[in-house]
Design an enzyme around this catalytic site. Structure first.
Site, PDB file in Angstrom:
ATOM      1  N   SER A   1       0.872  -1.182   0.000  1.00 30.36           N
ATOM      2  CA  SER A   1       0.000   0.000   0.000  1.00 30.36           C
ATOM      3  C   SER A   1       0.905   1.227   0.000  1.00 30.36           C
ATOM      4  O   SER A   1       2.092   1.123   0.334  1.00 30.36           O
ATOM      5  CB  SER A   1      -0.846  -0.025   1.278  1.00 30.36           C
ATOM      6  OG  SER A   1      -1.472   1.226   1.506  1.00 30.36           O
TER       7      SER A   1
ATOM      8  N   TYR B   1      -1.853  -1.319  10.416  1.00 31.03           N
ATOM      9  CA  TYR B   1      -1.839  -1.445   8.957  1.00 31.03           C
ATOM     10  C   TYR B   1      -0.519  -0.919   8.394  1.00 31.03           C
ATOM     11  O   TYR B   1       0.114  -1.560   7.540  1.00 31.03           O
ATOM     12  CB  TYR B   1      -3.034  -0.659   8.397  1.00 31.03           C
ATOM     13  CG  TYR B   1      -3.324  -0.852   6.938  1.00 31.03           C
ATOM     14  CD1 TYR B   1      -4.118  -1.909   6.489  1.00 31.03           C
ATOM     15  CD2 TYR B   1      -2.832   0.042   5.991  1.00 31.03           C
ATOM     16  CE1 TYR B   1      -4.409  -2.063   5.138  1.00 31.03           C
ATOM     17  CE2 TYR B   1      -3.124  -0.098   4.648  1.00 31.03           C
ATOM     18  CZ  TYR B   1      -3.911  -1.152   4.218  1.00 31.03           C
ATOM     19  OH  TYR B   1      -4.201  -1.294   2.875  1.00 31.03           O
TER      20      TYR B   1
END
Ligand code: NAD
Length: 264
Positions: free
Chosen positions: A146, A159
């Site tokens: 990401s 995350y």
């Protein structure tokens, strides 16, 4: 792009019953790869999905419902792929979840689940796939990291930690395999409109008392200069490129496709 290199090969895409994983699975199938789907969802819907992709692209499809937080189930899935297709040629580590909270309030079980699903599962699938890939002299490992593998945002500690970890795993794996026909790279998407992001849009709309469309625009305006979402199809195109012969010296990169997010 057409890469005859994928005809007759097998791609296992974790978390491919939805969103980005499904987009990548479809793009690889369009290039001739057989697909092992994985992820949660309604059994009848998953069966339908497999049949549709098999028919549309003339490939074989299978499914294993391993929970990516459970190493024994991952081992079972990899053994299933080996028995059914003789191994995995393209491994796409895509399954992922999100939870938003500040560190001091972050639920411990959510931290553990995010680390297990978004990071540790990629270690398990990779360790189980690499031997077969090396033996065949060809393989592609693609880790869905990401922009949060490259930069951070407040409220996303688990995350961000998992995705930075995944970029690190990608680099180490690529170096270990540098003199083989197996490459390992990461893709770092910006905002993609999937159920994972829709939850964050819903939360923003209800917290700020704004509409779904306003919340979407605000989300993009915060981070993504293009003001547009990245699509699963565009990410599928990048995955296909990483599988091509032209990409055989692309090793250990964390390739952002993010509407300019990390250029800022
Ligand atoms: P999504 O929620 O649409 O899909 C997630 C997939 O993972 C689903 O198929 C789900 O069933 C599966 N999954 C979840 N937990 C699982 C588990 N324990 N075991 C097996 N499968 C499991 O999400 P998405 O947006 O398509 O995200 C896919 C990947 O892309 C994730 O790793 C995510 O972090 C990453 N990503 C997403 C965005 C975005 O904006 N959507 C941006 C950057 C990176």
């Amino acid at each position: 792009m057409t890469t005859s290199t994928l005809r007759g090969k097998t791609a296992l895409v974790t978390g491919s019953t939805s969103g980005i994983g499904l987009g990548i699975a479809r793009s690889l199938a369009a290039e001739g790869a057989n697909i092992v789907f994985n992820g949660f969802g309604d059994a009848a819907e998953i069966e339908k999905l497999q049949n549709e992709v098999a028919k549309e692209f003339g490939v074989q499809c299978a499914y294993h419902g391993a929970d990516m937080s459970k190493p024994a189930e991952i081992e079972d899935m990899m053994a299933y792929a080996a028995a059914r297709f003789g191994g995995v040629d393209v491994l796409v580590n895509n399954a992922g979840i999100q939870h938003v909270a500040n560190v001091e309030e972050f639920p411990v079980e959510k931290w553990d689940a995010i680390l297990a699903i978004n990071l540790t599962s990629a270690f398990h699938t990779s360790r189980l796939a690499i031997h077969g890939m090396k033996k065949k002299g060809w393989g592609r490992i693609i880790n869905l990291a990401s922009t949060h593998g490259l930069v951070a945002s407040a409220g996303k500690s688990a995350y961000v930690a998992a995705k930075h970890g995944l970029v690190g795993l990608t680099k180490a794996t690529a170096l270990e395999l540098a003199q083989t026909g197996v490459t390992c790279n990461a893709i770092c998407p910006g905002w993609v409109l999937t159920p994972l992001v829709q939850k964050q849009i819903d939360a923003r709309a209800s917290q700020q008392g704004i509409s779904n469309d306003e919340a979407k625009r605000a989300l993009l305006a915060d981070k993504q200069p293009s003001g547009e979402f990245v699509t699963p199809e565009e990410l599928g195109g990048l995955a296909v490129f990483l599988c091509s012969d032209a990409a055989k010296q692309v090793r250990g990169v964390a390739w952002n496709m993010d509407g300019g997010w990390v250029a800022q």
